[in-house]
Design a protein around this motif. Sequence first.
Motif, PDB file in Angstrom:
ATOM      1  N   TYR A 100       0.833  -1.208   0.000  1.00 35.27           N
ATOM      2  CA  TYR A 100       0.000   0.000   0.000  1.00 35.27           C
ATOM      3  C   TYR A 100       0.867   1.257   0.000  1.00 35.27           C
ATOM      4  O   TYR A 100       0.574   2.226  -0.687  1.00 35.27           O
ATOM      5  CB  TYR A 100      -0.935   0.029   1.209  1.00 35.27           C
ATOM      6  N   ARG A 101       1.921   1.226   0.805  1.00 37.44           N
ATOM      7  CA  ARG A 101       2.824   2.385   0.884  1.00 37.44           C
ATOM      8  C   ARG A 101       3.473   2.634  -0.481  1.00 37.44           C
ATOM      9  O   ARG A 101       3.548   3.770  -0.943  1.00 37.44           O
ATOM     10  CB  ARG A 101       3.893   2.143   1.952  1.00 37.44           C
ATOM     11  N   ALA A 102       3.915   1.566  -1.148  1.00 43.02           N
ATOM     12  CA  ALA A 102       4.557   1.700  -2.460  1.00 43.02           C
ATOM     13  C   ALA A 102       3.573   2.260  -3.488  1.00 43.02           C
ATOM     14  O   ALA A 102       3.941   3.122  -4.305  1.00 43.02           O
ATOM     15  CB  ALA A 102       5.108   0.353  -2.918  1.00 43.02           C
ATOM     16  N   ILE A 103       2.342   1.802  -3.445  1.00 39.16           N
ATOM     17  CA  ILE A 103       1.320   2.314  -4.363  1.00 39.16           C
ATOM     18  C   ILE A 103       1.080   3.797  -4.112  1.00 39.16           C
ATOM     19  O   ILE A 103       1.003   4.592  -5.050  1.00 39.16           O
ATOM     20  CB  ILE A 103       0.008   1.511  -4.218  1.00 39.16           C
ATOM     21  N   ALA A 104       0.983   4.181  -2.841  1.00 38.24           N
ATOM     22  CA  ALA A 104       0.749   5.585  -2.498  1.00 38.24           C
ATOM     23  C   ALA A 104       1.921   6.452  -2.939  1.00 38.24           C
ATOM     24  O   ALA A 104       1.724   7.550  -3.491  1.00 38.24           O
ATOM     25  CB  ALA A 104       0.509   5.724  -0.992  1.00 38.24           C
ATOM     26  N   GLU A 105       3.133   5.989  -2.715  1.00 35.81           N
ATOM     27  CA  GLU A 105       4.313   6.753  -3.115  1.00 35.81           C
ATOM     28  C   GLU A 105       4.366   6.936  -4.626  1.00 35.81           C
ATOM     29  O   GLU A 105       4.674   8.019  -5.129  1.00 35.81           O
ATOM     30  CB  GLU A 105       5.584   6.073  -2.609  1.00 35.81           C
ATOM     31  N   GLU A 106       4.049   5.873  -5.362  1.00 33.95           N
ATOM     32  CA  GLU A 106       4.037   5.944  -6.826  1.00 33.95           C
ATOM     33  C   GLU A 106       2.980   6.932  -7.320  1.00 33.95           C
ATOM     34  O   GLU A 106       3.208   7.708  -8.249  1.00 33.95           O
ATOM     35  CB  GLU A 106       3.792   4.551  -7.410  1.00 33.95           C
ATOM     36  N   TYR A 107       1.827   6.915  -6.670  1.00 38.61           N
ATOM     37  CA  TYR A 107       0.753   7.842  -7.048  1.00 38.61           C
ATOM     38  C   TYR A 107       1.198   9.294  -6.834  1.00 38.61           C
ATOM     39  O   TYR A 107       0.983  10.145  -7.679  1.00 38.61           O
ATOM     40  CB  TYR A 107      -0.514   7.547  -6.247  1.00 38.61           C
ATOM     41  N   VAL A 108       1.799   9.558  -5.691  1.00 41.26           N
ATOM     42  CA  VAL A 108       2.227  10.922  -5.375  1.00 41.26           C
ATOM     43  C   VAL A 108       3.299  11.386  -6.366  1.00 41.26           C
ATOM     44  O   VAL A 108       3.313  12.553  -6.763  1.00 41.26           O
ATOM     45  CB  VAL A 108       2.731  11.018  -3.921  1.00 41.26           C
ATOM     46  N   LYS A 109       4.170  10.476  -6.802  1.00 41.71           N
ATOM     47  CA  LYS A 109       5.181  10.845  -7.802  1.00 41.71           C
ATOM     48  C   LYS A 109       4.523  11.277  -9.107  1.00 41.71           C
ATOM     49  O   LYS A 109       4.950  12.234  -9.744  1.00 41.71           O
ATOM     50  CB  LYS A 109       6.124   9.668  -8.079  1.00 41.71           C
ATOM     51  N   LYS A 110       3.488  10.555  -9.490  1.00 43.33           N
ATOM     52  CA  LYS A 110       2.814  10.852 -10.753  1.00 43.33           C
ATOM     53  C   LYS A 110       1.827  12.012 -10.634  1.00 43.33           C
ATOM     54  O   LYS A 110       1.499  12.658 -11.622  1.00 43.33           O
ATOM     55  CB  LYS A 110       2.064   9.615 -11.259  1.00 43.33           C
ATOM     56  N   HIS A 111       1.317  12.257  -9.423  1.00 40.98           N
ATOM     57  CA  HIS A 111       0.290  13.282  -9.211  1.00 40.98           C
ATOM     58  C   HIS A 111       0.648  14.157  -8.002  1.00 40.98           C
ATOM     59  O   HIS A 111      -0.058  14.156  -6.995  1.00 40.98           O
ATOM     60  CB  HIS A 111      -1.082  12.631  -8.985  1.00 40.98           C
ATOM     61  N   PRO A 112       1.714  14.934  -8.083  1.00 40.94           N
ATOM     62  CA  PRO A 112       2.120  15.758  -6.935  1.00 40.94           C
ATOM     63  C   PRO A 112       1.073  16.804  -6.555  1.00 40.94           C
ATOM     64  O   PRO A 112       1.027  17.251  -5.420  1.00 40.94           O
ATOM     65  CB  PRO A 112       3.427  16.404  -7.382  1.00 40.94           C
ATOM     66  N   GLU A 113       0.207  17.151  -7.514  1.00 42.09           N
ATOM     67  CA  GLU A 113      -0.836  18.136  -7.230  1.00 42.09           C
ATOM     68  C   GLU A 113      -1.818  17.633  -6.169  1.00 42.09           C
ATOM     69  O   GLU A 113      -2.474  18.429  -5.501  1.00 42.09           O
ATOM     70  CB  GLU A 113      -1.583  18.528  -8.510  1.00 42.09           C
ATOM     71  N   ALA A 114      -1.910  16.322  -6.001  1.00 42.42           N
ATOM     72  CA  ALA A 114      -2.820  15.763  -5.004  1.00 42.42           C
ATOM     73  C   ALA A 114      -2.419  16.201  -3.594  1.00 42.42           C
ATOM     74  O   ALA A 114      -3.277  16.465  -2.756  1.00 42.42           O
ATOM     75  CB  ALA A 114      -2.848  14.231  -5.096  1.00 42.42           C
ATOM     76  N   LEU A 115      -1.124  16.282  -3.345  1.00 44.50           N
ATOM     77  CA  LEU A 115      -0.646  16.745  -2.033  1.00 44.50           C
ATOM     78  C   LEU A 115      -1.008  18.200  -1.806  1.00 44.50           C
ATOM     79  O   LEU A 115      -1.396  18.591  -0.712  1.00 44.50           O
ATOM     80  CB  LEU A 115       0.856  16.549  -1.890  1.00 44.50           C
ATOM     81  N   GLN A 116      -0.873  19.010  -2.838  1.00 42.44           N
ATOM     82  CA  GLN A 116      -1.213  20.420  -2.722  1.00 42.44           C
ATOM     83  C   GLN A 116      -2.694  20.601  -2.437  1.00 42.44           C
ATOM     84  O   GLN A 116      -3.086  21.432  -1.627  1.00 42.44           O
ATOM     85  CB  GLN A 116      -0.801  21.190  -3.982  1.00 42.44           C
ATOM     86  N   ARG A 117      -3.561  19.815  -3.108  1.00 45.59           N
ATOM     87  CA  ARG A 117      -5.006  19.892  -2.855  1.00 45.59           C
ATOM     88  C   ARG A 117      -5.325  19.579  -1.415  1.00 45.59           C
ATOM     89  O   ARG A 117      -6.143  20.235  -0.788  1.00 45.59           O
ATOM     90  CB  ARG A 117      -5.762  18.904  -3.756  1.00 45.59           C
ATOM     91  N   ASP A 118      -4.638  18.561  -0.853  1.00 47.44           N
ATOM     92  CA  ASP A 118      -4.871  18.204   0.545  1.00 47.44           C
ATOM     93  C   ASP A 118      -4.487  19.358   1.472  1.00 47.44           C
ATOM     94  O   ASP A 118      -5.190  19.663   2.433  1.00 47.44           O
ATOM     95  CB  ASP A 118      -4.094  16.941   0.931  1.00 47.44           C
ATOM     96  N   LYS A 119      -3.372  20.011   1.184  1.00 41.38           N
ATOM     97  CA  LYS A 119      -2.932  21.140   2.015  1.00 41.38           C
ATOM     98  C   LYS A 119      -3.910  22.316   1.896  1.00 41.38           C
ATOM     99  O   LYS A 119      -4.205  22.979   2.880  1.00 41.38           O
ATOM    100  CB  LYS A 119      -1.533  21.597   1.601  1.00 41.38           C
ATOM    101  N   ASP A 120      -4.410  22.553   0.694  1.00 37.64           N
ATOM    102  CA  ASP A 120      -5.341  23.655   0.469  1.00 37.64           C
ATOM    103  C   ASP A 120      -6.678  23.416   1.169  1.00 37.64           C
ATOM    104  O   ASP A 120      -7.355  24.376   1.546  1.00 37.64           O
ATOM    105  CB  ASP A 120      -5.612  23.854  -1.022  1.00 37.64           C
ATOM    106  N   ASN A 121      -7.073  22.189   1.326  1.00 37.36           N
ATOM    107  CA  ASN A 121      -8.362  21.860   1.950  1.00 37.36           C
ATOM    108  C   ASN A 121      -8.316  21.882   3.462  1.00 37.36           C
ATOM    109  O   ASN A 121      -9.338  21.721   4.111  1.00 37.36           O
ATOM    110  CB  ASN A 121      -8.851  20.490   1.467  1.00 37.36           C
ATOM    111  N   LYS A 122      -7.128  22.070   4.041  1.00 35.11           N
ATOM    112  CA  LYS A 122      -7.026  22.074   5.514  1.00 35.11           C
ATOM    113  C   LYS A 122      -7.150  23.457   6.051  1.00 35.11           C
ATOM    114  O   LYS A 122      -7.015  24.447   5.532  1.00 35.11           O
ATOM    115  CB  LYS A 122      -5.719  21.439   5.972  1.00 35.11           C
TER     116      LYS A 122
END
Length: 122
Positions: A100-122
């Motif tokens: 699961y961790r490897a899948i999540a890390e791979e996703y974040v590499k391909k979609h770094p904008e997802a992290l920014q969306r999470d920060k913006d929603n907090k």
Amino acid sequence: MNDLKNIFSANLNKLMANHNESVTDLAKSIGTAYSTVSDWKNCKKMPRSGGLQKIADHYHINISDLLEEVVDKEDSSNLDWTDLGMAYGGHIPDDLKDMYRAIAEEYVKKHPEALQRDKDNK
């Protein structure tokens, strides 16, 4: 039998509420009459083994989950995988956690904008 009927009815009511299902919804889904499901829900009758199996299959649980008394947890912060009906007895094996961790890390590499969306929603 009365205790078992009460336990079953309580579990059925919880399942229906958790899945936002009405008596009509469940009856249609498992091919049973509205009045039959209503009787089960209102602790008037117990389903036969075939009915129990249909309900268990519908909710992707074991029949024993319908017939065993569950202690309510007052503090939802103590919820774990077993509360969600998850496999592995409520414990995720370490090798699965790594996957699961490897899948999540791979996703974040391909979609770094997802992290920014999470920060913006907090």
